[in-house]
Design an enzyme around this catalytic site. Structure first.
Site, PDB file in Angstrom:
ATOM      1  N   HIS A  15      -0.301  -4.125  19.689  1.00 13.60           N
ATOM      2  CA  HIS A  15       0.258  -3.874  18.361  1.00 13.60           C
ATOM      3  C   HIS A  15       1.023  -2.547  18.367  1.00 13.60           C
ATOM      4  O   HIS A  15       0.603  -1.587  19.005  1.00 13.60           O
ATOM      5  CB  HIS A  15      -0.896  -3.829  17.339  1.00 13.60           C
ATOM      6  N   GLU A  19       1.314  -0.156  16.252  1.00 17.16           N
ATOM      7  CA  GLU A  19       0.556   1.024  15.825  1.00 17.16           C
ATOM      8  C   GLU A  19      -0.408   1.490  16.911  1.00 17.16           C
ATOM      9  O   GLU A  19      -0.522   2.694  17.186  1.00 17.16           O
ATOM     10  CB  GLU A  19      -0.224   0.734  14.537  1.00 17.16           C
ATOM     11  N   SER A  53       1.898  -5.480   3.433  1.00 19.46           N
ATOM     12  CA  SER A  53       3.339  -5.359   3.648  1.00 19.46           C
ATOM     13  C   SER A  53       4.129  -6.423   2.893  1.00 19.46           C
ATOM     14  O   SER A  53       5.324  -6.560   3.092  1.00 19.46           O
ATOM     15  CB  SER A  53       3.646  -5.447   5.151  1.00 19.46           C
ATOM     16  N   THR A  77      -5.181   1.236  11.791  1.00 20.11           N
ATOM     17  CA  THR A  77      -5.590   1.301  10.384  1.00 20.11           C
ATOM     18  C   THR A  77      -5.687  -0.054   9.700  1.00 20.11           C
ATOM     19  O   THR A  77      -6.293  -0.161   8.634  1.00 20.11           O
ATOM     20  CB  THR A  77      -4.620   2.189   9.585  1.00 20.11           C
ATOM     21  N   CYS A 100       0.854  -1.186   0.000  1.00 26.50           N
ATOM     22  CA  CYS A 100       0.000   0.000   0.000  1.00 26.50           C
ATOM     23  C   CYS A 100       0.893   1.241   0.000  1.00 26.50           C
ATOM     24  O   CYS A 100       2.122   1.154   0.069  1.00 26.50           O
ATOM     25  CB  CYS A 100      -0.913  -0.004   1.226  1.00 26.50           C
ATOM     26  N   SER A 119       1.418  -9.970  10.877  1.00 28.37           N
ATOM     27  CA  SER A 119       0.797  -8.885  10.108  1.00 28.37           C
ATOM     28  C   SER A 119      -0.712  -8.852  10.342  1.00 28.37           C
ATOM     29  O   SER A 119      -1.426  -9.757   9.920  1.00 28.37           O
ATOM     30  CB  SER A 119       1.096  -9.058   8.616  1.00 28.37           C
TER      31      SER A 119
END
Length: 416
Positions: free
Chosen positions: A178, A180, A378, A246, A55, A314
């Site tokens: 996580h 993020e 990813s 996200t 992405c 992931s």
């Protein structure tokens, strides 16, 4: 956000999937058609989704990280943690001398205290916490000089900051361990009371607490370890908004929003709900949404089996697996090394959090076998190429790859 071109190392570029993707951009420039592309090799057909793989945020991170390595010869170069959740990319950076300061769970590999002022530190695509940023500054290292934080993660932070200035609390839909979500929690907690919910089920628990259908003590049990100190669900959820990690399922984030909005409506009345519940739907990552929508369309094409390529830690890859496994046997593999024959395949089970071995996984004797083949955001497309070619090698008398790719090449040539 205008699409920019990134420098991606040649070893990650795909000779097969790239042609399919680029041809699809020509025939469907407005991304209206979500139907998968069929690559019919005779005994087996691969269903390739309209959107998958690298992405914008991942390409941005790879571009910055590799440029940083190239421009700083002889310096100590560190990544805070895995730059993205793909072992192929991370292992290559390590081969180039990059060291990781933290594991993905936040445990320390190399103490920041051991770093020197001249060292280079790259912030991964997930972003980092304010606390780590301050520690780096104290060592004389600018934490944002080599910053690969995804722009869409930063967009979530900015929206949270806007709400915080208006006195709103924040509910983060994400996995609290996580990278993020840890970063988003840190940024949010700097200005707002914040709590993390994992899924719609937890959102319902929180909704029941704020509407007093559950005792207030349940808050500590479910959310005490993932909320700001002193969070009071009755007081702090008078005015709030929902933001997300996200890479979560976009449909789940929307469910979380609707559950909590319903609770706000029940508590404050229909006429007042929009004053108490902020609309944050504009923070959902477009790439995550596109990839997941394309995966639903992939499932609708009724594949016999699905293979999803991507790192075993992931989050976005796991959600693609989750979508597909409701429709057919689905195998989450990191690359083509996870199988050598039709006899067995090694794959990750996210629910049991362990590697599994499945025997007789590929029914090569089935007529017109359809395999859904996709990857996480990813994952380099070249790894998907390698999986496809290895699966093809397990079939007899397949059509030539050049013949299958010719229509896509012709579209590219015609476009000039």
């Amino acid at each position: 956000m205008a699409r920019k071109e990134f420098e991606i190392p040649a070893m990650f570029k795909s000779p097969i999937i790239r042609k399919v993707k680029e041809a699809n951009k020509i025939t469907d420039p407005r991304k209206k058609d979500l139907a998968p592309t069929e690559l019919d090799f005779g005994p087996v057909t691969f269903l390739i989704p309209r959107h998958f793989g690298f992405c914008y945020g991942v390409e941005n991170a790879i571009d910055i990280a590799y440029r940083t390595v190239e421009e700083n010869p002889g310096k100590n170069i560190y990544l805070l943690s895995e730059m993205i959740h793909n072992p192929t990319v991370n292992e290559d950076l390590q081969k180039r001398g990059v060291k990781f300061l933290f594991d993905t769970d936040g445990s320390v590999r190399i103490p920041i205290e051991d770093l020197s002022e001249g060292d280079v530190v790259i912030v991964p695509a997930f972003g980092t916490t304010l606390e780590i940023g301050e520690k780096l500054k104290a060592k004389g290292i600018d934490p944002y000089q080599y910053n690969t934080t995804c722009p869409f993660v930063e967009k979530v932070w900015k929206r949270g900051n806007q709400l915080g200035k208006k006195g709103y609390s924040l509910v983060v839909h994400g996995k609290h361990q996580h990278e993020e979500t840890r970063a988003t929690f840190s940024h949010s907690a700097d200005h707002s009371p914040t709590v993390v919910v994992l899924n719609p089920e937890e959102a319902q628990v929180l909704a029941d607490i704020m509407t007093e259908k559950r005792p207030i003590e349940d808050f500590e049990r479910y959310f005490g370890h993932k909320s700001t100190d002193g969070f009071d669900p009755l007081k702090d959820l008078e005015f709030f908004g929902v933001i997300n990690q996200t890479t979560m399922l976009a449909t789940e984030t929307q469910q979380v929003m609707e559950i909590l909005k319903t609770a706000a409506r029940e508590r404050f009345g229909e006429e007042n709900v929009l004053d108490h519940f902020a609309d944050t739907s504009d923070t959902l990552c477009y790439a995550t949404n596109e990839n997941q929508s394309a995966t639903y369309a992939l499932a609708d094409a009724k594949p016999d089996i699905a293979v999803v390529v991507g790192g075993y830690n992931s989050s976005n890859t796991m959600h693609l697996v989750e979508i597909l496994e409701h429709h057919c046997p689905t195998f989450h593999i990191r690359d083509a090394e996870e199988f050598d024959s039709t006899k067995e395949i090694h794959h990750f089970n996210q629910w049991e959090k362990e590697m599994k071995k499945t025997e007789d996984w590929l029914p090569t004797d089935q007529r017109n076998l359809k395999i859904a083949l996709t990857s996480g955001a990813s994952c380099p497309d070249v790894l998907v190429d390698e999986v496809m070619l290895k699966i093809l090698s397990l079939f007899d008398e397949t059509k030539a790859l050049d013949d299958i790719l010719r229509p896509f090449e012709e579209k590219l040539i015609a476009e000039g």
